[in-house]
Scaffold this motif. Structure first.
Motif, mmCIF file in Angstrom:
data_model
loop_
_atom_site.group_PDB
_atom_site.id
_atom_site.type_symbol
_atom_site.label_atom_id
_atom_site.label_comp_id
_atom_site.label_asym_id
_atom_site.label_seq_id
_atom_site.Cartn_x
_atom_site.Cartn_y
_atom_site.Cartn_z
ATOM 1 N N VAL A 1 49.995 37.417 39.473
ATOM 2 C CA VAL A 1 51.476 37.217 39.193
ATOM 3 C C VAL A 1 51.969 38.368 38.627
ATOM 4 O O VAL A 1 52.652 39.093 38.720
ATOM 5 C CB VAL A 1 51.953 36.000 38.736
ATOM 6 C CG1 VAL A 1 53.416 35.821 38.087
ATOM 7 C CG2 VAL A 1 51.736 34.756 39.497
ATOM 8 N N TRP A 2 51.039 38.763 37.375
ATOM 9 C CA TRP A 2 51.393 39.810 36.581
ATOM 10 C C TRP A 2 51.312 41.207 37.162
ATOM 11 O O TRP A 2 52.270 41.990 37.054
ATOM 12 C CB TRP A 2 50.344 39.839 35.281
ATOM 13 C CG TRP A 2 50.718 40.993 34.399
ATOM 14 C CD1 TRP A 2 51.830 41.054 33.352
ATOM 15 C CD2 TRP A 2 49.833 42.061 33.764
ATOM 16 N NE1 TRP A 2 51.568 42.036 32.580
ATOM 17 C CE2 TRP A 2 50.551 42.775 32.781
ATOM 18 C CE3 TRP A 2 48.733 42.275 34.429
ATOM 19 C CZ2 TRP A 2 50.047 43.816 32.175
ATOM 20 C CZ3 TRP A 2 48.076 43.549 33.623
ATOM 21 C CH2 TRP A 2 48.823 44.049 32.547
ATOM 22 N N LEU A 3 50.126 41.345 38.054
ATOM 23 C CA LEU A 3 50.286 42.562 38.800
ATOM 24 C C LEU A 3 51.186 42.567 39.899
ATOM 25 O O LEU A 3 51.356 43.740 40.331
ATOM 26 C CB LEU A 3 48.709 42.696 39.133
ATOM 27 C CG LEU A 3 47.880 43.102 38.094
ATOM 28 C CD1 LEU A 3 46.331 43.142 38.711
ATOM 29 C CD2 LEU A 3 48.063 44.367 37.318
ATOM 30 N N SER A 4 51.924 41.678 40.283
ATOM 31 C CA SER A 4 52.577 41.777 41.507
ATOM 32 C C SER A 4 53.983 42.023 41.101
ATOM 33 O O SER A 4 54.573 42.672 42.005
ATOM 34 C CB SER A 4 52.630 40.275 42.235
ATOM 35 O OG SER A 4 53.371 39.352 41.447
ATOM 36 N N HIS B 1 48.392 39.716 47.173
ATOM 37 C CA HIS B 1 48.162 38.369 46.327
ATOM 38 C C HIS B 1 46.535 38.047 46.562
ATOM 39 O O HIS B 1 46.191 36.829 46.966
ATOM 40 C CB HIS B 1 48.984 37.133 46.832
ATOM 41 C CG HIS B 1 50.434 37.320 46.707
ATOM 42 N ND1 HIS B 1 50.871 37.631 45.598
ATOM 43 C CD2 HIS B 1 51.530 37.818 47.505
ATOM 44 C CE1 HIS B 1 52.314 37.517 45.437
ATOM 45 N NE2 HIS B 1 52.554 37.844 46.810
ATOM 46 N N SER B 2 45.763 38.990 46.291
ATOM 47 C CA SER B 2 44.381 38.772 46.299
ATOM 48 C C SER B 2 43.851 37.877 45.443
ATOM 49 O O SER B 2 42.847 37.082 45.646
ATOM 50 C CB SER B 2 43.834 40.177 46.180
ATOM 51 O OG SER B 2 44.061 40.790 44.951
ATOM 52 N N GLY B 3 44.372 37.764 44.213
ATOM 53 C CA GLY B 3 44.199 36.702 43.223
ATOM 54 C C GLY B 3 44.321 35.319 43.528
ATOM 55 O O GLY B 3 43.600 34.655 43.276
ATOM 56 N N GLN B 4 45.319 35.145 44.313
ATOM 57 C CA GLN B 4 45.648 33.551 44.890
ATOM 58 C C GLN B 4 44.678 33.550 45.952
ATOM 59 O O GLN B 4 44.153 32.224 46.260
ATOM 60 C CB GLN B 4 46.781 33.340 45.299
ATOM 61 C CG GLN B 4 47.869 33.580 44.095
ATOM 62 C CD GLN B 4 49.448 33.495 44.496
ATOM 63 O OE1 GLN B 4 49.881 33.091 45.556
ATOM 64 N NE2 GLN B 4 50.363 33.681 43.497
ATOM 65 N N ALA B 5 44.434 34.432 46.988
ATOM 66 C CA ALA B 5 43.389 34.336 47.973
ATOM 67 C C ALA B 5 41.860 33.822 47.349
ATOM 68 O O ALA B 5 41.287 32.952 47.718
ATOM 69 C CB ALA B 5 43.439 35.340 48.916
ATOM 70 N N LEU C 1 42.680 29.808 36.957
ATOM 71 C CA LEU C 1 44.172 30.041 36.281
ATOM 72 C C LEU C 1 44.199 31.605 35.784
ATOM 73 O O LEU C 1 45.308 32.007 35.880
ATOM 74 C CB LEU C 1 43.995 29.370 35.116
ATOM 75 C CG LEU C 1 45.349 29.259 34.033
ATOM 76 C CD1 LEU C 1 46.504 29.114 34.735
ATOM 77 C CD2 LEU C 1 45.082 28.555 32.778
ATOM 78 N N ASN C 2 43.116 32.160 35.370
ATOM 79 C CA ASN C 2 43.046 33.612 34.964
ATOM 80 C C ASN C 2 43.380 34.494 36.431
ATOM 81 O O ASN C 2 44.270 35.443 36.285
ATOM 82 C CB ASN C 2 41.948 34.262 34.622
ATOM 83 C CG ASN C 2 41.942 34.377 32.971
ATOM 84 O OD1 ASN C 2 43.063 34.667 32.523
ATOM 85 N ND2 ASN C 2 40.934 34.545 32.357
ATOM 86 N N LEU C 3 42.911 34.038 37.688
ATOM 87 C CA LEU C 3 43.190 34.881 38.647
ATOM 88 C C LEU C 3 44.709 34.837 39.050
ATOM 89 O O LEU C 3 45.120 35.754 39.299
ATOM 90 C CB LEU C 3 42.296 34.272 39.877
ATOM 91 C CG LEU C 3 40.876 34.747 39.541
ATOM 92 C CD1 LEU C 3 40.077 33.886 41.066
ATOM 93 C CD2 LEU C 3 40.726 36.130 40.121
ATOM 94 N N VAL C 4 45.158 33.658 39.007
ATOM 95 C CA VAL C 4 46.737 33.302 39.453
ATOM 96 C C VAL C 4 47.327 34.227 38.430
ATOM 97 O O VAL C 4 48.443 35.029 38.939
ATOM 98 C CB VAL C 4 46.984 32.016 39.580
ATOM 99 C CG1 VAL C 4 48.297 31.788 39.856
ATOM 100 C CG2 VAL C 4 46.045 31.331 40.725
ATOM 101 N N ALA C 5 47.270 33.871 37.337
ATOM 102 C CA ALA C 5 48.083 34.737 36.129
ATOM 103 C C ALA C 5 47.952 36.091 36.306
ATOM 104 O O ALA C 5 49.071 36.887 36.104
ATOM 105 C CB ALA C 5 47.522 34.264 34.644
ATOM 106 N N PHE C 6 46.809 36.757 36.445
ATOM 107 C CA PHE C 6 46.564 38.211 36.809
ATOM 108 C C PHE C 6 47.407 38.523 38.136
ATOM 109 O O PHE C 6 47.968 39.754 38.280
ATOM 110 C CB PHE C 6 45.352 38.810 36.584
ATOM 111 C CG PHE C 6 44.649 39.125 35.086
ATOM 112 C CD1 PHE C 6 45.333 39.946 34.407
ATOM 113 C CD2 PHE C 6 44.247 37.977 34.274
ATOM 114 C CE1 PHE C 6 44.966 40.145 33.147
ATOM 115 C CE2 PHE C 6 43.797 38.038 33.176
ATOM 116 C CZ PHE C 6 44.210 39.456 32.359
#
Length: 149
Positions: A50-53, A61-65, A43-48
Protein backbone atom coordinates in the motif's frame (compact mmCIF):
# COMPACT_ATOMS: atom_id res chain seq x y z
CA UNK A 1 -1.81 6.18 7.45
CA UNK A 2 1.88 6.06 8.29
CA UNK A 3 3.97 3.01 7.54
CA UNK A 4 5.32 2.99 11.10
CA UNK A 5 2.08 1.70 12.66
CA UNK A 6 1.69 -1.55 10.72
CA UNK A 7 5.47 -2.09 10.73
CA UNK A 8 5.58 -1.76 14.52
CA UNK A 9 2.60 -4.07 14.95
CA UNK A 10 4.21 -6.55 12.57
CA UNK A 11 7.50 -6.44 14.49
CA UNK A 12 5.65 -7.05 17.78
CA UNK A 13 3.72 -9.97 16.27
CA UNK A 14 6.88 -11.47 14.83
CA UNK A 15 8.78 -11.16 18.12
CA UNK A 16 5.86 -12.74 19.99
CA UNK A 17 5.84 -15.63 17.53
CA UNK A 18 9.61 -16.03 17.77
CA UNK A 19 9.40 -16.15 21.56
CA UNK A 20 6.66 -18.77 21.27
CA UNK A 21 8.78 -20.94 18.97
CA UNK A 22 11.83 -20.73 21.21
CA UNK A 23 10.13 -21.03 24.61
CA UNK A 24 7.20 -23.41 24.10
CA UNK A 25 7.42 -27.16 24.64
CA UNK A 26 4.08 -28.17 23.14
CA UNK A 27 4.20 -28.84 19.39
CA UNK A 28 0.76 -27.32 18.76
CA UNK A 29 1.77 -24.07 20.46
CA UNK A 30 4.95 -23.99 18.37
CA UNK A 31 2.85 -24.36 15.21
CA UNK A 32 0.60 -21.52 16.39
CA UNK A 33 3.67 -19.36 16.98
CA UNK A 34 4.92 -20.07 13.46
CA UNK A 35 1.52 -19.00 12.12
CA UNK A 36 1.79 -15.79 14.13
CA UNK A 37 5.17 -15.11 12.53
CA UNK A 38 3.75 -15.74 9.05
CA UNK A 39 0.87 -13.36 9.74
CA UNK A 40 3.36 -10.70 10.80
CA UNK A 41 5.14 -11.13 7.47
CA UNK A 42 1.80 -10.90 5.63
CA UNK A 43 0.98 -7.66 7.45
CA UNK A 44 4.34 -6.23 6.38
CA UNK A 45 3.82 -7.30 2.77
CA UNK A 46 0.41 -5.62 2.54
CA UNK A 47 1.57 -2.48 4.38
CA UNK A 48 4.56 -1.99 2.11
CA UNK A 49 2.46 -2.73 -0.95
CA UNK A 50 0.00 0.00 0.00
CA UNK A 51 2.82 2.39 0.84
CA UNK A 52 4.62 1.75 -2.46
CA UNK A 53 1.42 1.92 -4.53
CA UNK A 54 1.01 5.57 -3.56
CA UNK A 55 4.27 6.33 -5.35
CA UNK A 56 3.35 4.63 -8.64
CA UNK A 57 0.02 5.02 -10.38
CA UNK A 58 0.02 1.67 -12.14
CA UNK A 59 1.11 -1.11 -9.86
CA UNK A 60 0.73 -4.84 -9.86
CA UNK A 61 0.01 -5.11 -6.13
CA UNK A 62 2.70 -7.73 -5.87
CA UNK A 63 2.73 -7.53 -2.07
CA UNK A 64 -0.92 -8.54 -1.88
CA UNK A 65 -0.42 -11.34 -4.41
CA UNK A 66 2.55 -12.62 -2.43
CA UNK A 67 0.43 -12.43 0.72
CA UNK A 68 -2.21 -14.68 -0.84
CA UNK A 69 0.51 -17.14 -1.81
CA UNK A 70 1.90 -17.06 1.74
CA UNK A 71 -1.56 -17.67 3.21
CA UNK A 72 -2.02 -20.71 0.96
CA UNK A 73 1.38 -22.09 1.97
CA UNK A 74 0.60 -21.44 5.65
CA UNK A 75 -2.70 -23.29 5.37
CA UNK A 76 -0.97 -26.31 3.84
CA UNK A 77 1.77 -26.15 6.49
CA UNK A 78 -0.67 -26.08 9.38
CA UNK A 79 -2.69 -28.94 7.90
CA UNK A 80 0.33 -31.17 7.46
CA UNK A 81 1.84 -30.05 10.77
CA UNK A 82 -1.30 -30.84 12.73
CA UNK A 83 -1.60 -34.22 11.05
CA UNK A 84 1.97 -35.06 12.05
CA UNK A 85 1.47 -33.82 15.62
CA UNK A 86 -1.75 -35.84 16.00
CA UNK A 87 -0.08 -38.98 14.64
CA UNK A 88 2.87 -38.57 17.01
CA UNK A 89 0.54 -37.88 19.94
CA UNK A 90 -1.47 -40.98 19.10
CA UNK A 91 1.67 -43.15 18.94
CA UNK A 92 3.69 -41.74 21.84
CA UNK A 93 1.03 -40.18 24.06
CA UNK A 94 2.62 -36.73 24.23
CA UNK A 95 3.14 -33.63 22.11
CA UNK A 96 6.00 -32.36 24.29
CA UNK A 97 8.90 -31.48 22.00
CA UNK A 98 11.63 -32.27 24.54
CA UNK A 99 10.30 -35.77 25.16
CA UNK A 100 9.96 -36.43 21.44
CA UNK A 101 13.49 -35.23 20.79
CA UNK A 102 14.89 -37.38 23.61
CA UNK A 103 13.28 -40.53 22.23
CA UNK A 104 14.54 -39.85 18.70
CA UNK A 105 18.21 -39.26 19.50
CA UNK A 106 20.59 -42.20 19.90
CA UNK A 107 22.29 -42.63 23.23
CA UNK A 108 25.76 -41.20 23.38
CA UNK A 109 28.72 -41.91 25.67
CA UNK A 110 27.57 -39.25 28.14
CA UNK A 111 24.29 -41.09 28.78
CA UNK A 112 24.31 -43.35 31.87
CA UNK A 113 22.62 -46.21 30.00
CA UNK A 114 25.32 -46.37 27.32
CA UNK A 115 27.68 -49.35 27.59
CA UNK A 116 30.12 -48.37 24.83
CA UNK A 117 29.01 -51.01 22.33
CA UNK A 118 28.12 -50.44 18.75
CA UNK A 119 24.39 -49.80 18.20
CA UNK A 120 24.33 -52.89 15.98
CA UNK A 121 25.96 -55.09 18.61
CA UNK A 122 23.87 -56.49 21.39
CA UNK A 123 24.89 -57.73 24.80
CA UNK A 124 22.77 -60.88 24.46
CA UNK A 125 24.92 -63.87 25.54
CA UNK A 126 23.06 -66.12 23.10
CA UNK A 127 24.51 -64.21 20.14
CA UNK A 128 27.94 -64.96 18.74
CA UNK A 129 29.91 -67.74 17.12
CA UNK A 130 29.67 -70.24 19.99
CA UNK A 131 25.93 -69.81 20.49
CA UNK A 132 25.22 -73.40 19.46
CA UNK A 133 27.78 -74.79 21.94
CA UNK A 134 26.23 -72.87 24.83
CA UNK A 135 22.75 -73.90 23.75
CA UNK A 136 23.80 -77.56 23.70
CA UNK A 137 24.99 -77.31 27.31
CA UNK A 138 21.49 -76.30 28.44
CA UNK A 139 18.95 -79.14 28.22
CA UNK A 140 15.95 -78.43 25.97
CA UNK A 141 17.53 -75.34 24.45
CA UNK A 142 19.38 -77.06 21.58
CA UNK A 143 16.20 -77.53 19.57
CA UNK A 144 15.28 -73.87 20.05
CA UNK A 145 18.76 -72.76 18.93
CA UNK A 146 18.58 -74.90 15.80
CA UNK A 147 15.09 -73.62 14.97
CA UNK A 148 16.19 -70.00 15.11
CA UNK A 149 19.21 -70.41 12.82
Amino acid sequence: MHLAYPATLSALLFCTGLYGVLARRNAILVLMSVELMLNAVNLNLVAFDVWLSKAAEETLHSGQALTLFTIAIAAAEIGIGLAIVLAVHRNRGTADIDRLRDTAEPHGPEDPGHDGLDPDESDDPDDGPDRDARAAERPGQAEKAEATT
